[in-house]
Design an enzyme around this catalytic site. Structure first.
Site, PDB file in Angstrom:
ATOM      1  N   ARG A  75       1.116  -6.849  -6.837  1.00 20.51           N
ATOM      2  CA  ARG A  75       0.638  -7.198  -5.497  1.00 20.51           C
ATOM      3  C   ARG A  75       0.065  -8.610  -5.480  1.00 20.51           C
ATOM      4  O   ARG A  75       0.250  -9.363  -4.528  1.00 20.51           O
ATOM      5  CB  ARG A  75      -0.432  -6.186  -5.068  1.00 20.51           C
ATOM      6  CG  ARG A  75      -0.819  -6.281  -3.604  1.00 20.51           C
ATOM      7  CD  ARG A  75      -1.547  -5.033  -3.151  1.00 20.51           C
ATOM      8  NE  ARG A  75      -1.947  -5.148  -1.753  1.00 20.51           N
ATOM      9  CZ  ARG A  75      -3.192  -5.150  -1.312  1.00 20.51           C
ATOM     10  NH1 ARG A  75      -4.191  -5.036  -2.184  1.00 20.51           N
ATOM     11  NH2 ARG A  75      -3.475  -5.258  -0.036  1.00 20.51           N
ATOM     12  N   HIS A  79       1.446 -11.504  -2.981  1.00 25.65           N
ATOM     13  CA  HIS A  79       0.562 -12.132  -1.994  1.00 25.65           C
ATOM     14  C   HIS A  79       0.426 -13.633  -2.236  1.00 25.65           C
ATOM     15  O   HIS A  79       0.214 -14.398  -1.296  1.00 25.65           O
ATOM     16  CB  HIS A  79      -0.816 -11.466  -2.009  1.00 25.65           C
ATOM     17  CG  HIS A  79      -0.857 -10.178  -1.255  1.00 25.65           C
ATOM     18  ND1 HIS A  79      -1.807  -9.893  -0.293  1.00 25.65           N
ATOM     19  CD2 HIS A  79      -0.046  -9.087  -1.304  1.00 25.65           C
ATOM     20  CE1 HIS A  79      -1.582  -8.685   0.209  1.00 25.65           C
ATOM     21  NE2 HIS A  79      -0.526  -8.182  -0.398  1.00 25.65           N
ATOM     22  N   ASN A 104      -6.127  -9.833   1.988  1.00 21.54           N
ATOM     23  CA  ASN A 104      -6.325  -9.981   0.541  1.00 21.54           C
ATOM     24  C   ASN A 104      -7.628  -9.377   0.026  1.00 21.54           C
ATOM     25  O   ASN A 104      -7.948  -9.522  -1.155  1.00 21.54           O
ATOM     26  CB  ASN A 104      -6.286 -11.474   0.167  1.00 21.54           C
ATOM     27  CG  ASN A 104      -4.915 -12.081   0.373  1.00 21.54           C
ATOM     28  OD1 ASN A 104      -3.902 -11.391   0.254  1.00 21.54           O
ATOM     29  ND2 ASN A 104      -4.866 -13.365   0.702  1.00 21.54           N
ATOM     30  N   HIS A 200       6.208  -0.108  -4.865  1.00 16.93           N
ATOM     31  CA  HIS A 200       5.340   0.941  -4.319  1.00 16.93           C
ATOM     32  C   HIS A 200       5.358   2.195  -5.181  1.00 16.93           C
ATOM     33  O   HIS A 200       4.528   3.091  -4.997  1.00 16.93           O
ATOM     34  CB  HIS A 200       5.769   1.284  -2.884  1.00 16.93           C
ATOM     35  CG  HIS A 200       5.351   0.270  -1.879  1.00 16.93           C
ATOM     36  ND1 HIS A 200       5.587   0.393  -0.524  1.00 16.93           N
ATOM     37  CD2 HIS A 200       4.684  -0.905  -2.032  1.00 16.93           C
ATOM     38  CE1 HIS A 200       5.104  -0.655   0.114  1.00 16.93           C
ATOM     39  NE2 HIS A 200       4.549  -1.462  -0.777  1.00 16.93           N
TER      40      HIS A 200
END
Length: 338
Positions: A75, A79, A104, A200
């Site tokens: 992640r 990001h 975030n 995921h």
């Protein structure tokens, strides 16, 4: 033939040669741009020290303490790359840095990059970028999470700008078409998007991101009809309607699902067990369902995921004399006094 006519003919004949030469030069220049990142970029730049091996040691130690760092680092890289490109701008501290953006707030893994950077700086000061450390650490986490190993490309430099207002990542209610448009802006296809969302399989979410699917979906007073009834009941027990506690929910509900990066995520989608709205939509939208079906039954998900991660890691990278190599990942280098 007059001298002027002869000269004109010579110019006409010479034109294709000049054009071909220009094309050759541009092609070579384009090739240099494409190959700005390369495998083993730091080989020989730090004496006998193996930068990637150092990072692997840090990540491995952390993984055995907390296996959830696989999802955290995946992640973190996503990001970072989806804002200013893969430039480690997500790591910079500040009252208005990317870290402070709402999207975030729950990012983790900063301390892993800090630890790797501190060790690398001792043996190879001012050489290895924080952006590359994110890419290397994430690759190592994928391996430890059962997703196999891929060769990571390095040679990135660190960005100079980190502003909260630059963060425009989509939230958990985003639709598949909206997500496809966002990925396309970064040079990634709809297939790339579906493959990358396979992360995921080791991810988690919060009840606040799925309650709309469990209770009064689109003001019907009922749960989202695309959720498997048994799963809906289970999720309601984890996420009571009026509870003030925002519990954590695994995005892969298989017993060992959250600990293994594999294609079980897609298998769950095929039987209406997607947790996030966008997850389940992947299996129902015509533009993505064929890819989901193929990944659910395929044995080559790791190879496809590796290729997509390499592609993700190349988004809008800074190389050469662009950016900087931060000495501390949380702050830009101080200007030289000279």
């Amino acid at each position: 033939m007059s001298s002027s006519e002869a000269s004109a003919k010579m110019k006409v004949k010479a034109a294709p040669v000049i054009t071909l030469s220009l094309v050759f030069i541009l092609a070579n220049f384009a090739g240099l741009c494409v190959s700005a990142l390369q495998e083993g970029f730091y080989r020989g730049k730090c004496g006998v020290a193996d930068v990637e091996l150092i990072v692997a040691g840090v990540v491995t130690t952390r993984f055995f303490m907390d296996p959830t760092i696989v999802a955290a680092l995946l992640r973190l890289q996503f990001h970072d790359c989806f804002v200013n490109g893969c430039d480690a701008s997500i790591l910079i501290d500040g009252s208005n840095s990317e870290k402070t953006a709402q999207q975030n707030h729950r990012l983790r893994g900063y301390d892993i990059i800090d630890e790797a950077k501190a060790i690398v700086e001792k043996v190879c000061p001012g050489v290895v970028s924080c952006a590359d450390l994110i890419a290397i650490a994430t690759r190592d986490a994928v391996l430890l999470g059962g997703g196999g190993r891929y060769n990571v490309q390095t040679g990135r430099r660190d960005g100079l700008v980190s502003l909260a207002q630059n963060v425009s990542l989509l939230g958990p209610l985003a639709s598949v078409p909206e997500s496809i448009k966002l990925f396309a802006k970064k040079g990634l296809s709809a297939t790339d998007m579906v493959i990358l969302l396979g992360a995921h399989s080791v991810g988690v979410t919060r009840c606040s991101s799925i309650k709309h699917r469990l209770y009064n979906y689109k003001k019907t007073g009922k749960p989202d009809p695309t959720i498997d009834p048994f799963l809906a009941n289970l999720l309601r027990s984890i996420c009571p309607q009026n509870s003030s506690v925002d519990n954590i929910v695994n995005l892969d509900q298989m017993p060992l699902g959250p600990l293994i990066l594999d294609n079980s995520y897609y298998k769950q989608l095929m039987v209406n067990r997607g947790i996030l709205q966008i997850d389940q939509e992947l299996a129902t939208k015509p533009c993505t369902r064929k890819v989901v079906r193929k990944l659910a039954t395929s044995l080559d998900f790791p190879a496809q995921f590796h290729a997509a991660m390499v592609k993700l890691g190349a988004i809008e990278v800074l190389t050469g004399k662009q950016g900087e190599v931060r000495r501390h990942c949380r702050a830009r280098n101080k200007p030289s006094s000279s």
